[in-house]
Design a protein around this motif. Structure first.
Motif, PDB file in Angstrom:
ATOM      1  N   MET A   1       5.658  15.052   7.345  1.00  0.00           N
ATOM      2  CA  MET A   1       4.565  14.909   6.853  1.00  0.00           C
ATOM      3  C   MET A   1       3.923  13.485   6.381  1.00  0.00           C
ATOM      4  N   PRO A   2       2.884  12.641   6.533  1.00  0.00           N
ATOM      5  CA  PRO A   2       2.845  11.511   6.353  1.00  0.00           C
ATOM      6  C   PRO A   2       2.339  11.779   4.889  1.00  0.00           C
ATOM      7  N   TRP A   3       2.297  10.312   3.983  1.00  0.00           N
ATOM      8  CA  TRP A   3       1.907  10.615   2.543  1.00  0.00           C
ATOM      9  C   TRP A   3       1.060   9.312   2.577  1.00  0.00           C
ATOM     10  N   LEU A   4      -0.348   9.212   1.722  1.00  0.00           N
ATOM     11  CA  LEU A   4      -0.896   8.408   0.880  1.00  0.00           C
ATOM     12  C   LEU A   4      -0.399   7.051   0.439  1.00  0.00           C
ATOM     13  N   LEU A   5       0.003   5.718   1.345  1.00  0.00           N
ATOM     14  CA  LEU A   5       0.187   4.955   0.492  1.00  0.00           C
ATOM     15  C   LEU A   5      -0.590   3.900   0.757  1.00  0.00           C
ATOM     16  N   VAL A   6      -1.712   3.217   0.761  1.00  0.00           N
ATOM     17  CA  VAL A   6      -1.814   2.805   0.513  1.00  0.00           C
ATOM     18  C   VAL A   6      -3.915   2.488   0.667  1.00  0.00           C
ATOM     19  N   TYR A   7      -5.041   2.545   0.235  1.00  0.00           N
ATOM     20  CA  TYR A   7      -6.353   2.877   0.021  1.00  0.00           C
ATOM     21  C   TYR A   7      -7.091   2.083  -0.197  1.00  0.00           C
ATOM     22  N   ILE A   8      -7.405   1.065   1.101  1.00  0.00           N
ATOM     23  CA  ILE A   8      -8.650   0.112   1.000  1.00  0.00           C
ATOM     24  C   ILE A   8      -9.887   0.759   2.010  1.00  0.00           C
ATOM     25  N   SER A   9     -11.079   0.354   0.699  1.00  0.00           N
ATOM     26  CA  SER A   9     -12.157   0.689   0.242  1.00  0.00           C
ATOM     27  C   SER A   9     -12.895  -1.000   0.822  1.00  0.00           C
ATOM     28  N   THR A  10     -14.360  -0.770   1.161  1.00  0.00           N
ATOM     29  CA  THR A  10     -14.235  -2.392   1.497  1.00  0.00           C
ATOM     30  C   THR A  10     -16.231  -2.232   1.818  1.00  0.00           C
ATOM     31  N   TYR A  11     -17.249  -2.373   1.196  1.00  0.00           N
ATOM     32  CA  TYR A  11     -18.367  -3.112   0.599  1.00  0.00           C
ATOM     33  C   TYR A  11     -18.927  -3.453   2.192  1.00  0.00           C
ATOM     34  N   THR A  12     -19.702  -2.806   3.294  1.00  0.00           N
ATOM     35  CA  THR A  12     -19.409  -3.283   4.437  1.00  0.00           C
ATOM     36  C   THR A  12     -21.327  -4.287   4.297  1.00  0.00           C
ATOM     37  N   GLY A  13     -22.150  -3.996   3.703  1.00  0.00           N
ATOM     38  CA  GLY A  13     -23.250  -5.260   2.747  1.00  0.00           C
ATOM     39  C   GLY A  13     -24.694  -3.849   3.695  1.00  0.00           C
ATOM     40  N   CYS A  14     -24.636  -2.553   3.789  1.00  0.00           N
ATOM     41  CA  CYS A  14     -25.631  -2.113   4.564  1.00  0.00           C
ATOM     42  C   CYS A  14     -26.684  -1.819   3.617  1.00  0.00           C
ATOM     43  N   ALA A  15     -27.464  -0.862   4.391  1.00  0.00           N
ATOM     44  CA  ALA A  15     -28.566  -0.459   3.200  1.00  0.00           C
ATOM     45  C   ALA A  15     -28.116   0.411   1.980  1.00  0.00           C
ATOM     46  N   HIS A  16     -27.584   1.358   2.644  1.00  0.00           N
ATOM     47  CA  HIS A  16     -26.995   1.937   1.901  1.00  0.00           C
ATOM     48  C   HIS A  16     -25.893   2.397   1.115  1.00  0.00           C
ATOM     49  N   PHE A  17     -25.244   1.739   0.459  1.00  0.00           N
ATOM     50  CA  PHE A  17     -24.231   1.527  -0.027  1.00  0.00           C
ATOM     51  C   PHE A  17     -22.907   2.109   0.967  1.00  0.00           C
ATOM     52  N   CYS A  18     -22.735   1.050   2.361  1.00  0.00           N
ATOM     53  CA  CYS A  18     -22.158   1.730   3.217  1.00  0.00           C
ATOM     54  C   CYS A  18     -20.307   0.952   3.004  1.00  0.00           C
ATOM     55  N   ILE A  19     -19.963   2.497   3.052  1.00  0.00           N
ATOM     56  CA  ILE A  19     -18.417   2.115   3.087  1.00  0.00           C
ATOM     57  C   ILE A  19     -17.161   1.766   4.210  1.00  0.00           C
ATOM     58  N   GLU A  20     -16.277   1.074   4.344  1.00  0.00           N
ATOM     59  CA  GLU A  20     -15.153   0.856   5.144  1.00  0.00           C
ATOM     60  C   GLU A  20     -14.231   1.782   4.862  1.00  0.00           C
ATOM     61  N   ILE A  21     -13.085   2.444   5.348  1.00  0.00           N
ATOM     62  CA  ILE A  21     -11.989   3.359   4.215  1.00  0.00           C
ATOM     63  C   ILE A  21     -11.092   2.585   5.725  1.00  0.00           C
ATOM     64  N   ASP A  22     -10.125   2.575   4.939  1.00  0.00           N
ATOM     65  CA  ASP A  22      -8.928   1.770   6.075  1.00  0.00           C
ATOM     66  C   ASP A  22      -7.680   2.433   5.133  1.00  0.00           C
ATOM     67  N   ILE A  23      -6.984   3.633   5.858  1.00  0.00           N
ATOM     68  CA  ILE A  23      -5.560   3.684   5.180  1.00  0.00           C
ATOM     69  C   ILE A  23      -4.186   3.685   5.806  1.00  0.00           C
TER      70      ILE A  23
END
Length: 145
Positions: A1-23
């Motif tokens: 089973m995988p386990w979380l190593l790195v969580y990356i969130s980036t603000y995209t600049g959209c009008a509704h506080f959009c967050i892009e998430i990569d794991i």
């Protein structure tokens, strides 16, 4: 089973506080990057947490498909969504019995049904989604009653 190593969130600049998430996760076959998608909200609110005490992290968010579908963004309601690992991949695990209390809390937090218009449509769709997630009947009588 995988386990979380790195969580990356980036603000995209959209009008509704959009967050892009990569794991980034470690699996039996090596490193894996998962493009988790775009979500509304505060990056801190989207941080992975062990919500059910099983030792694995989940992300609690809202089902973004409900925004703009039944009403304008400001008039939209959306049910909570729990995202986590299932069978080695990220998935919507909201209907897992471990999260029933989260779903019921979301249902309780909905407030009263709007009088009319698009917000009413969005509220009813969200209410129905909560009930179906809990395995209960759709609220047809409630909608027309």
């Amino acid at each position: 089973m995988p386990w979380l190593l790195v969580y990356i969130s980036t603000y995209t600049g959209c009008a509704h506080f959009c967050i892009e998430i990569d794991i980034l996760s470690n699996t039996a076959s090596g490193w894996s990057e998962v493009d988790f998608g775009f979500y509304d909200g505060d990056p801190e609110a989207l941080l992975p947490r062990d919500l059910n005490g099983d030792g694995l992290s989940e992300i609690k968010t809202f089902d973004n498909r409900f925004f703009y579908t039944f009403a304008s963004y400001a008039g939209s309601s959306a049910p909570i969504q729990i995202l986590g690992f299932e069978n080695g991949e990220f998935a919507n695990i909201t209907a897992n019995g471990d999260f029933e209390w989260e779903v019921r809390a979301g249902l309780d937090d909905m407030g009263t049904i709007p009088e009319d218009g698009e917000p009413r449509n969005s509220w009813l769709a969200t209410y129905a989604a909560y009930l179906l997630t809990l395995g209960e009947a759709a609220p047809l009588d409630y909608a027309v009653g």
